[in-house]
Design a protein around this motif. Structure first.
Motif: not given
Length: 310
Positions: A130-133, A196-201, A259-260
């Protein structure tokens, strides 16, 4: 203000990575090729890449790209073909020998990464990825801002729905003859998605200059089922075409996808959008189906592209 200790830690780690990965000399990626050639082969792996696009991705001058490609052609790894839509362009693709070489490079690189990650806990390994991304995306965004004066931003901002709808309506009215039905579909779809932008996906990215949105892309992680990301509303204003802004938007969206942990990314488009198709295919998208359709107002050859998780 960025903390000085964070800067020093990242600089030190970057130098160590350069040395350990072989950029300073010796065998690189298990080959006798220079790093630029290895990176070129990987970028060309999916085909339909031009020399100009390759130079932009690798940050190489035109003369350097020409010398590099000539050596790879002479070595039997690379084939240069003509673009059926523009005879002036040369499309690059791997030969059978080139595909074997790239497969060997991937095996070496995966083993190299695995031998390092096995020394970490699963949580530490995820943190590294995740850090490299995040860091790679930040570097890309900084370079885009420096070259074009635009900013890549994530998330909703006031006026986003209206501006993205406007860009789509004006561009496709001019190039494809789309009218009110198409504009209404874009506006209603964007409005529903932003709710729906609050959804993590889900995520949306824009590029802007002086506060005005000039490009966009979104990832809808809900509307196509579990494990499938839907890439939507990708567009760049005419004034930014050729600046790398579209590449920066796509790369930001696909970094989010990976990342997801989505297994697949799908997008719908239609035949004739050659520049966009080059960008998609260069990032691993493959044409999965096409058929005539009228959902956007006029009949076009609709196409669905799919990218599997790397």
């Amino acid at each position: 203000m960025v903390p000085e200790d964070s800067i020093d830690i990242i600089r030190t780690a970057s130098r160590q990575l350069v040395r350990e990965l072989g950029f300073m000399g010796g065998d690189f990626a298990g080959t006798t090729l220079p790093p630029s050639a290895v990176h070129a082969l990987i970028e060309i792996e999916h085909g339909n890449v031009t020399a100009r696009e390759l130079g932009a991705r690798l940050h190489l001058e035109k003369s350097s790209v020409s010398r590099l490609l000539r050596k790879l052609v002479d070595a039997g790894d690379l084939h240069e073909g003509e673009d059926k839509n523009d005879a002036r362009l040369k499309l690059l693709s791997l030969t059978a020998a080139g595909r074997e070489r790239v497969a060997a490079i991937h095996r070496f690189a995966r083993d190299q990464v695995a031998s390092a990650l096995v020394q970490l806990t699963p949580d530490e390994a995820r943190t590294v990825g995740e850090g490299l991304h995040l860091y790679a995306g930040a570097l890309t965004g900084a370079a885009t801002r420096a070259e074009t004066g635009v900013r890549v931003e994530e998330g909703y901002r006031p006026g986003l729905i209206a501006r993205i709808t406007e860009m789509h309506a004006l561009y496709y009215a001019r190039t494809s003859g789309f009218g009110q039905p198409f504009e209404s579909v874009v506006a209603s779809g964007l409005s529903e998605f932003c709710g729906r932008l609050h959804h993590a996906a889900n995520g949306v990215w824009t590029v802007s200059r002086n506060g005005r949105i000039l490009g966009s892309v979104a990832i809808d992680g809900q509307d196509m089922g579990d494990g499938i990301a839907h890439l939507r509303w990708f567009i760049v204003d005419d004034g930014l075409r050729g600046t790398g802004s579209g590449k920066a938007l796509l790369d930001a969206a696909l970094a989010f996808v990976d990342a997801q942990g989505f297994a697949e990314t799908h997008l719908w488009t239609f035949s004739g959008l050659h520049a966009a198709r080059h960008l998609y295919e260069a990032r691993g998208f493959v044409l999965a189906e096409e058929h005539p359709g009228t959902q956007w107002g006029n009949e076009v050859l609709e196409q669905r592209f799919v990218r599997l998780r790397p």
